[in-house]
Design an enzyme around this catalytic site. Structure first.
Site, mmCIF file in Angstrom:
data_model
loop_
_atom_site.group_PDB
_atom_site.id
_atom_site.type_symbol
_atom_site.label_atom_id
_atom_site.label_comp_id
_atom_site.label_asym_id
_atom_site.label_seq_id
_atom_site.Cartn_x
_atom_site.Cartn_y
_atom_site.Cartn_z
ATOM 1 C CE LYS A 181 -4.430 1.073 0.507
ATOM 2 N NZ LYS A 181 -5.572 0.373 -0.096
ATOM 3 N N GLY A 202 -20.106 6.640 3.832
ATOM 4 C CA GLY A 202 -19.191 6.921 2.720
ATOM 5 C C GLY A 202 -19.906 6.660 1.411
ATOM 6 N N GLY A 249 -18.632 7.068 -1.886
ATOM 7 C CA GLY A 249 -17.678 7.188 -2.987
ATOM 8 C C GLY A 249 -17.793 5.981 -3.898
ATOM 9 C CB VAL A 286 -16.579 1.194 -1.770
ATOM 10 C CG1 VAL A 286 -17.188 -0.023 -1.094
ATOM 11 C CG2 VAL A 286 -15.159 0.894 -2.217
ATOM 12 N N GLY A 287 -19.145 2.843 -1.734
ATOM 13 C CA GLY A 287 -20.474 3.034 -1.148
ATOM 14 C C GLY A 287 -21.562 3.248 -2.181
HETATM 15 P P1 NAD Z 1 -13.733 7.365 -2.300
HETATM 16 O O1 NAD Z 1 -12.697 8.383 -2.073
HETATM 17 O O2 NAD Z 1 -14.297 7.150 -3.652
HETATM 18 O O3 NAD Z 1 -14.992 7.630 -1.329
HETATM 19 C C1 NAD Z 1 -14.864 7.795 0.046
HETATM 20 C C2 NAD Z 1 -16.176 8.336 0.577
HETATM 21 O O4 NAD Z 1 -16.079 8.397 1.999
HETATM 22 C C3 NAD Z 1 -16.529 9.741 0.101
HETATM 23 O O5 NAD Z 1 -17.919 9.821 -0.100
HETATM 24 C C4 NAD Z 1 -16.115 10.613 1.295
HETATM 25 O O6 NAD Z 1 -16.844 11.825 1.355
HETATM 26 C C5 NAD Z 1 -16.493 9.687 2.425
HETATM 27 N N1 NAD Z 1 -15.842 9.962 3.700
HETATM 28 C C6 NAD Z 1 -14.569 10.312 3.953
HETATM 29 N N2 NAD Z 1 -14.383 10.462 5.272
HETATM 30 C C7 NAD Z 1 -15.573 10.171 5.851
HETATM 31 C C8 NAD Z 1 -16.032 10.117 7.178
HETATM 32 N N3 NAD Z 1 -15.229 10.391 8.184
HETATM 33 N N4 NAD Z 1 -17.342 9.793 7.414
HETATM 34 C C9 NAD Z 1 -18.167 9.499 6.395
HETATM 35 N N5 NAD Z 1 -17.793 9.517 5.113
HETATM 36 C C10 NAD Z 1 -16.506 9.856 4.847
HETATM 37 O O7 NAD Z 1 -13.127 5.988 -1.701
HETATM 38 P P2 NAD Z 1 -13.546 4.522 -2.071
HETATM 39 O O8 NAD Z 1 -12.747 4.057 -3.216
HETATM 40 O O9 NAD Z 1 -15.019 4.409 -2.096
HETATM 41 O O10 NAD Z 1 -12.963 3.729 -0.801
HETATM 42 C C11 NAD Z 1 -13.645 3.722 0.437
HETATM 43 C C12 NAD Z 1 -13.016 2.666 1.326
HETATM 44 O O11 NAD Z 1 -13.098 1.397 0.688
HETATM 45 C C13 NAD Z 1 -11.540 2.843 1.647
HETATM 46 O O12 NAD Z 1 -11.298 2.291 2.915
HETATM 47 C C14 NAD Z 1 -10.853 2.003 0.600
HETATM 48 O O13 NAD Z 1 -9.569 1.616 1.008
HETATM 49 C C15 NAD Z 1 -11.784 0.833 0.560
HETATM 50 N N6 NAD Z 1 -11.734 0.045 -0.662
HETATM 51 C C16 NAD Z 1 -11.930 0.601 -1.878
HETATM 52 C C17 NAD Z 1 -11.939 -0.204 -3.005
HETATM 53 C C18 NAD Z 1 -12.259 0.333 -4.362
HETATM 54 O O14 NAD Z 1 -12.461 -0.475 -5.273
HETATM 55 N N7 NAD Z 1 -12.344 1.633 -4.568
HETATM 56 C C19 NAD Z 1 -11.694 -1.582 -2.887
HETATM 57 C C20 NAD Z 1 -11.499 -2.108 -1.623
HETATM 58 C C21 NAD Z 1 -11.523 -1.301 -0.522
#
Ligand code: NAD
Length: 377
Positions: A77, A177, A179, A181-182
């Protein structure tokens, strides 16, 4: 100050590299954890509050995730200090400079993570030729755009529900969240009959017991706004998402959001860890005691990395999605069945699966010849 070696064990980390370039305010860290199965794949995270320890813990999660997912890669990472919403030219300069400084660390392949995206990976690829999660135009399968991880989560939920005794149809979902994933987890789950009742982002949370419209929420986020700008619902601070009553609660934002001091506030029947390390082990133990099923991060959110690895090896999007569904269903069933039969935490069962694969790979590496020497480490 915490030293990352206080947390080192027989799996790793194998390399910890700090990168500092004051002329452009570049401060970054790379942790390559374990590469017994193959060169590590793991995301590049950009946030103002990252740390070496966070980077190590995320790298370890990747080691376990990649091994459990059965891909030919170890775990690593990288993190870079900075506000991901900084001007694009500044961001490009930082990402390119970081990639360039890690040009010769061939055991690490960059991928997207929080605060970085396909475009960032295109800059890395252009600099050093070694990145996954690329835009379609340069041969990538844009995993965040297609929602590879959210797609995987929907399969994990489907299998986990067999252990919970309620159907997806009408199940109330809350997601922390919104983003990559969510938002996609919300899209796939509501597409199969679930109702998204609560959601949050870094600016606050939104609740509506009658359901929130995923398309409207995604449009707001795309326009650079917040879920709190959604027209019809109860607007609260971002912490309020923890208290929202639901059937399925999905953390998809930051690490350690649920811990010993707030886990009792969760009012749900099933937790699916969409984010990496969103719950502390103590919090998972509490849920287990209360009979609330919790599917650990490195099983639940492996869709993205499976997609990335398949892209790296020249696969198609259709094949990647099929593999994600197949592997995540198989792993979720394996882990939950073992956890139920032996009365152990799902995380313990998942670690057993991953570590036994890693240890087998480690046995055939050259350094294992010396590992029985007295006083080793
Ligand atoms: P992203 O940057 O696209 O989205 C993150 C979201 O979380 C945003 O909506 C942001 O506003 C929100 N956020 C940030 N801090 C916050 C808080 N304190 N409270 C509530 N919401 C908050 O990121 P992502 O790619 O969706 O990744 C999210 C998580 O999933 C991370 O832990 C990442 O490591 C993990 N993850 C992502 C993937 C992927 O395919 N993108 C795969 C596996 C794991």
């Amino acid at each position: 100050m915490t030293d990352v070696f206080d947390f080192a064990d027989d799996l790793g980390p194998s390399k910890v590299i700090h990168v500092y370039e004051p002329s452009i305010c570049l401060k970054a860290i790379l942790v390559v954890d374990n590469v017994a199965i193959g060169p590590s794949i793991g995301g590049l995270r950009m946030a103002p509050d990252v740390s070496t320890l966070e980077c190590f813990r995320l790298a370890r999660a990747m080691t376990l995730k990649n091994a459990a997912a059965g891909i030919r890669h170890g775990g690593g990472k990288s993190v870079v200090y900075g506000d991901p919403r900084m001007p694009k030219t500044e961001k490009e300069r930082l990402v390119r400079a970081l990639a360039s400084s890690l040009r010769n660390v061939h055991e690490y392949i960059f991928g997207p993570d929080m605060g970085t995206d396909e475009e960032c990976m295109a800059w890395v690829k252009d600099e050093i030729g070694r990145a996954v999660g690329l835009p379609r135009e340069i041969g990538g399968i844009p995993l965040d755009e297609i929602g590879a991880t959210g797609f995987g989560i929907s399969h994990v939920v489907d299998v986990a529900l067999r252990y919970c005794g309620f159907p997806l149809e009408g199940a109330r979902v809350v997601i922390q969240g919104f983003g990559a994933v969510g938002s996609h987890a919300a899209r796939f789950l509501t597409g199969s009959g679930a109702v998204l009742v609560g959601v949050s982002d870094s600016r606050g949370s939104m609740y509506n017991a009658r359901g929130l419209d995923v398309r409207d929420l995604s449009a707001l986020k795309k326009a650079g706004r917040s879920v709190t700008d959604y027209a019809d619902g109860l607007r609260q601070d971002r912490e309020a998402v923890i208290d929202m009553e639901c059937d399925i609660w999905i953390p998809a934002a930051r690490p350690d959001v649920i811990h010993e001091d707030n886990v009792s506030r969760l009012r749900t029947k099933l937790v699916i860890e969409g984010a990496n390390i969103p719950l502390t082990v103590a919090a998972e133990k509490y849920l287990h005691k209360k009979g609330i099923l919790c599917v650990p991060d490195f099983i639940a959110n492996a869709g993205g990395v499976i997609c990335a690895a398949m892209e790296y090896h020249g696969s198609t999007q259709a094949a990647a999605l099929e593999t994600i569904g197949e592997k995540l269903r198989e792993n979720t069933e394996l882990v939950l069945r073992d956890a139920e039969n032996r009365g152990i935490l799902p995380r313990e069962a998942a670690i057993n699966v991953a570590v036994s694969r890693i240890k087998k790979a480690m046995e055939i590496r050259r350094w294992s010849l010396f590992s029985s020497a007295p006083g080793f480490c």
